[in-house]
Structures are given as C-alpha cells and as structure tokens.
Design a protein around this motif. Structure first.
Motif, PDB file in Angstrom:
ATOM      1  N   PHE A  20       2.772  -3.664  -0.553  1.00  0.00           N
ATOM      2  CA  PHE A  20       2.688  -2.322   0.028  1.00  0.00           C
ATOM      3  C   PHE A  20       3.117  -2.342   1.491  1.00  0.00           C
ATOM      4  O   PHE A  20       3.908  -1.510   1.931  1.00  0.00           O
ATOM      5  CB  PHE A  20       1.255  -1.790  -0.095  1.00  0.00           C
ATOM      6  N   VAL A  21       2.611  -3.315   2.247  1.00  0.00           N
ATOM      7  CA  VAL A  21       2.963  -3.426   3.671  1.00  0.00           C
ATOM      8  C   VAL A  21       4.468  -3.641   3.821  1.00  0.00           C
ATOM      9  O   VAL A  21       5.118  -2.988   4.645  1.00  0.00           O
ATOM     10  CB  VAL A  21       2.155  -4.558   4.352  1.00  0.00           C
ATOM     11  N   ASP A  22       5.044  -4.519   3.010  1.00  0.00           N
ATOM     12  CA  ASP A  22       6.490  -4.775   3.063  1.00  0.00           C
ATOM     13  C   ASP A  22       7.295  -3.531   2.701  1.00  0.00           C
ATOM     14  O   ASP A  22       8.257  -3.183   3.385  1.00  0.00           O
ATOM     15  CB  ASP A  22       6.879  -5.921   2.121  1.00  0.00           C
ATOM     16  N   GLN A  23       6.903  -2.858   1.637  1.00  0.00           N
ATOM     17  CA  GLN A  23       7.644  -1.693   1.148  1.00  0.00           C
ATOM     18  C   GLN A  23       7.545  -0.491   2.078  1.00  0.00           C
ATOM     19  O   GLN A  23       8.466   0.312   2.144  1.00  0.00           O
ATOM     20  CB  GLN A  23       7.144  -1.304  -0.244  1.00  0.00           C
ATOM     21  N   THR A  24       6.446  -0.351   2.785  1.00  0.00           N
ATOM     22  CA  THR A  24       6.244   0.825   3.643  1.00  0.00           C
ATOM     23  C   THR A  24       6.637   0.578   5.099  1.00  0.00           C
ATOM     24  O   THR A  24       6.596   1.513   5.905  1.00  0.00           O
ATOM     25  CB  THR A  24       4.770   1.292   3.603  1.00  0.00           C
ATOM     26  N   GLY A  25       7.001  -0.648   5.437  1.00  0.00           N
ATOM     27  CA  GLY A  25       7.391  -0.941   6.815  1.00  0.00           C
ATOM     28  C   GLY A  25       6.245  -0.843   7.801  1.00  0.00           C
ATOM     29  O   GLY A  25       6.454  -0.483   8.961  1.00  0.00           O
ATOM     30  N   THR A  26       5.052  -1.175   7.369  1.00  0.00           N
ATOM     31  CA  THR A  26       3.876  -1.075   8.244  1.00  0.00           C
ATOM     32  C   THR A  26       3.399  -2.438   8.728  1.00  0.00           C
ATOM     33  O   THR A  26       2.237  -2.586   9.126  1.00  0.00           O
ATOM     34  CB  THR A  26       2.721  -0.342   7.515  1.00  0.00           C
ATOM     35  N   GLY A  27       4.275  -3.407   8.738  1.00  0.00           N
ATOM     36  CA  GLY A  27       3.884  -4.759   9.113  1.00  0.00           C
ATOM     37  C   GLY A  27       3.762  -5.010  10.606  1.00  0.00           C
ATOM     38  O   GLY A  27       3.416  -6.113  11.015  1.00  0.00           O
ATOM     39  N   ASP A  28       4.000  -3.996  11.436  1.00  0.00           N
ATOM     40  CA  ASP A  28       3.897  -4.194  12.884  1.00  0.00           C
ATOM     41  C   ASP A  28       2.474  -4.072  13.409  1.00  0.00           C
ATOM     42  O   ASP A  28       2.231  -4.232  14.601  1.00  0.00           O
ATOM     43  CB  ASP A  28       4.798  -3.196  13.622  1.00  0.00           C
ATOM     44  N   PHE A  29       1.531  -3.758  12.549  1.00  0.00           N
ATOM     45  CA  PHE A  29       0.116  -3.758  12.947  1.00  0.00           C
ATOM     46  C   PHE A  29      -0.670  -4.458  11.845  1.00  0.00           C
ATOM     47  O   PHE A  29      -0.205  -4.572  10.716  1.00  0.00           O
ATOM     48  CB  PHE A  29      -0.398  -2.339  13.233  1.00  0.00           C
ATOM     49  N   PRO A  30      -1.856  -4.967  12.170  1.00  0.00           N
ATOM     50  CA  PRO A  30      -2.604  -5.779  11.195  1.00  0.00           C
ATOM     51  C   PRO A  30      -3.196  -4.949  10.057  1.00  0.00           C
ATOM     52  O   PRO A  30      -3.536  -3.780  10.236  1.00  0.00           O
ATOM     53  CB  PRO A  30      -3.707  -6.422  12.030  1.00  0.00           C
ATOM     54  N   HIS A  31      -3.304  -5.596   8.909  1.00  0.00           N
ATOM     55  CA  HIS A  31      -3.942  -5.009   7.731  1.00  0.00           C
ATOM     56  C   HIS A  31      -4.940  -6.019   7.198  1.00  0.00           C
ATOM     57  O   HIS A  31      -4.564  -7.137   6.827  1.00  0.00           O
ATOM     58  CB  HIS A  31      -2.903  -4.698   6.648  1.00  0.00           C
ATOM     59  N   VAL A  32      -6.191  -5.628   7.146  1.00  0.00           N
ATOM     60  CA  VAL A  32      -7.245  -6.494   6.646  1.00  0.00           C
ATOM     61  C   VAL A  32      -7.254  -6.421   5.120  1.00  0.00           C
ATOM     62  O   VAL A  32      -7.219  -5.334   4.542  1.00  0.00           O
ATOM     63  CB  VAL A  32      -8.618  -6.057   7.192  1.00  0.00           C
ATOM     64  N   SER A  33      -7.283  -7.565   4.485  1.00  0.00           N
ATOM     65  CA  SER A  33      -7.411  -7.626   3.032  1.00  0.00           C
ATOM     66  C   SER A  33      -8.892  -7.546   2.692  1.00  0.00           C
ATOM     67  O   SER A  33      -9.644  -8.486   2.915  1.00  0.00           O
ATOM     68  CB  SER A  33      -6.817  -8.939   2.510  1.00  0.00           C
ATOM     69  N   ASP A  34      -9.303  -6.423   2.150  1.00  0.00           N
ATOM     70  CA  ASP A  34     -10.723  -6.186   1.866  1.00  0.00           C
ATOM     71  C   ASP A  34     -10.933  -6.087   0.356  1.00  0.00           C
ATOM     72  O   ASP A  34     -11.452  -5.096  -0.153  1.00  0.00           O
ATOM     73  CB  ASP A  34     -11.173  -4.913   2.579  1.00  0.00           C
ATOM     74  N   GLU A  35     -10.530  -7.142  -0.357  1.00  0.00           N
ATOM     75  CA  GLU A  35     -10.615  -7.149  -1.815  1.00  0.00           C
ATOM     76  C   GLU A  35     -12.031  -6.933  -2.335  1.00  0.00           C
ATOM     77  O   GLU A  35     -12.217  -6.305  -3.373  1.00  0.00           O
ATOM     78  CB  GLU A  35     -10.064  -8.463  -2.377  1.00  0.00           C
ATOM     79  N   ASP A  36     -13.017  -7.441  -1.630  1.00  0.00           N
ATOM     80  CA  ASP A  36     -14.390  -7.281  -2.116  1.00  0.00           C
ATOM     81  C   ASP A  36     -15.098  -6.060  -1.519  1.00  0.00           C
ATOM     82  O   ASP A  36     -16.267  -5.825  -1.779  1.00  0.00           O
ATOM     83  CB  ASP A  36     -15.212  -8.550  -1.901  1.00  0.00           C
ATOM     84  N   GLY A  37     -14.406  -5.262  -0.721  1.00  0.00           N
ATOM     85  CA  GLY A  37     -14.945  -3.997  -0.236  1.00  0.00           C
ATOM     86  C   GLY A  37     -15.966  -4.077   0.875  1.00  0.00           C
ATOM     87  O   GLY A  37     -16.648  -3.096   1.166  1.00  0.00           O
ATOM     88  N   GLU A  38     -16.070  -5.208   1.557  1.00  0.00           N
ATOM     89  CA  GLU A  38     -17.083  -5.350   2.608  1.00  0.00           C
ATOM     90  C   GLU A  38     -16.852  -4.404   3.789  1.00  0.00           C
ATOM     91  O   GLU A  38     -17.794  -3.795   4.294  1.00  0.00           O
ATOM     92  CB  GLU A  38     -17.150  -6.795   3.097  1.00  0.00           C
TER      93      GLU A  38
END
Length: 193
Positions: free
Chosen positions: A132-150
């Motif tokens: 998603f980050v690659d396809q939307t061009g939003t890689g210039d800011f951080p994205h937290v992977s919150d797989e477990d929903g914490e």
C-alpha cells in the motif's frame, strides 16, 4: 498460548464487522463532535525512531510507546514530543484510505520539520501494508505496522480511514474522518502557527 494467537484474529474480525471501511460523511463516528478536547492516549510513531536529544521536551504519556514500521525499522513515539502530530489510521484494502493517501503525503511534505505525520497501518499483514505504501507513494513519512491492533486500541480507533491529531503536548485535538484528506492541511496549520 492458543488465546494469544486467536486474539488478534478475533479483534480484526470484530473491527472489520463494526467498521466497514469508515464513513463518508466526515462525521466523528457517533460522537457528534468532530473536534474533541479529550486526551486519549496518543499512540503514534515518529519519523523513524531516532533518539530524542537530552534537551528535548518532556514526553507526554500519550507518546510513550514503541513499535516497528512497515519497513522493519524500530519506532519510538517519544520522538514525536514537542510537535503537533497527525496519526492516520488506515488499512491496505480500504479504498477510502487510498483516496486519503495523496493529501496525507502532501501535508507530511508541507509541514516537514514543523509537524509529524505517521501512518498507523492495521487490519492486514505487513506485506500488504508495505505494498500500500509503495503503491500510494506515501513512503516519505513513517508507517507503523500495527498488525495486532495495539496502537489502534491505545487511541480507541475502531475503524480505518481515521485521523487522530495531537497538539505539541500530545493532547488529542481532533479525531474523525476527513474524506479524501480534505481539511487536514488546515487543521495542521492551526497547530503550527
């Protein structure tokens, strides 16, 4: 042990059932107030987990958390202290989230150095989040992977396509839906002066 592996799946299923894909009306999902002065714990992640300098501002309770970005880097919410922060809660399969991506990336670039913008990805696997980050061009800011929903639980977010905006002191000043990201820049401008 089995409970630990089932809990994230049950939580994800419950969130999907409850949330759909966010609402289009721009409302604050039932509370009736788009701007809130309540102070939910702010679970955000900084621009990549760098150490805060010794003379940095005090870290509010809301920013005392850690995580990992979708690209596998450690993230420390304490690095967000002292600046307004936008937390963008999204899911990789959500078309409304995809529609918000360009405006969110634009705001991140426009306010770089004056405000933090952090994506908080959930409701799917990390591979899909990275795509998603690659396809939307939003890689210039951080994205937290919150797989477990914490982080989602920490901020009481129950649906994707949602923004939580914190002031420089880590207090929640807005929580809601901004279709297409409309109005995000104005909200950040109001906090950066």
């Amino acid at each position: 042990m089995r409970t630990r592996t089932l809990l994230p799946a049950v939580l994800t299923a419950a969130l999907l059932t409850i949330a759909g894909c966010g609402s289009d009306d721009g409302s604050d999902s039932g509370s009736g107030a788009a701007d809130t002065a309540t102070s939910k714990p702010a679970a955000s992640q900084s621009t990549g987990g760098e150490e805060a300098p010794a003379d940095s501002p005090a870290v509010p309770e809301s920013l005392k958390f850690t995580g990992t970005t979708v690209d596998g880097k450690p993230f420390d919410g304490a690095t967000l202290a002292g600046r307004p922060t936008v937390l963008w809660f999204w899911a990789p399969w959500c078309p409304k989230c995809r529609a918000q991506a360009a405006e969110t990336a634009k705001v991140a670039k426009e306010y770089e150095g004056r405000a933090n913008v952090v994506g908080v990805a959930g409701l799917d696997a990390n591979d899909a989040m990275r795509d998603f980050v690659d396809q939307t061009g939003t890689g210039d800011f951080p994205h937290v992977s919150d797989e477990d929903g914490e982080v989602w639980k920490r901020f009481e977010v129950t649906e994707q396509s949602r923004y939580v905006i914190l002031d420089k002191d880590g207090e929640t000043v807005y929580e809601g839906v901004l279709p297409g990201g409309e109005g995000l820049s104005g909200k950040v401008a109001g906090l950066t002066g």
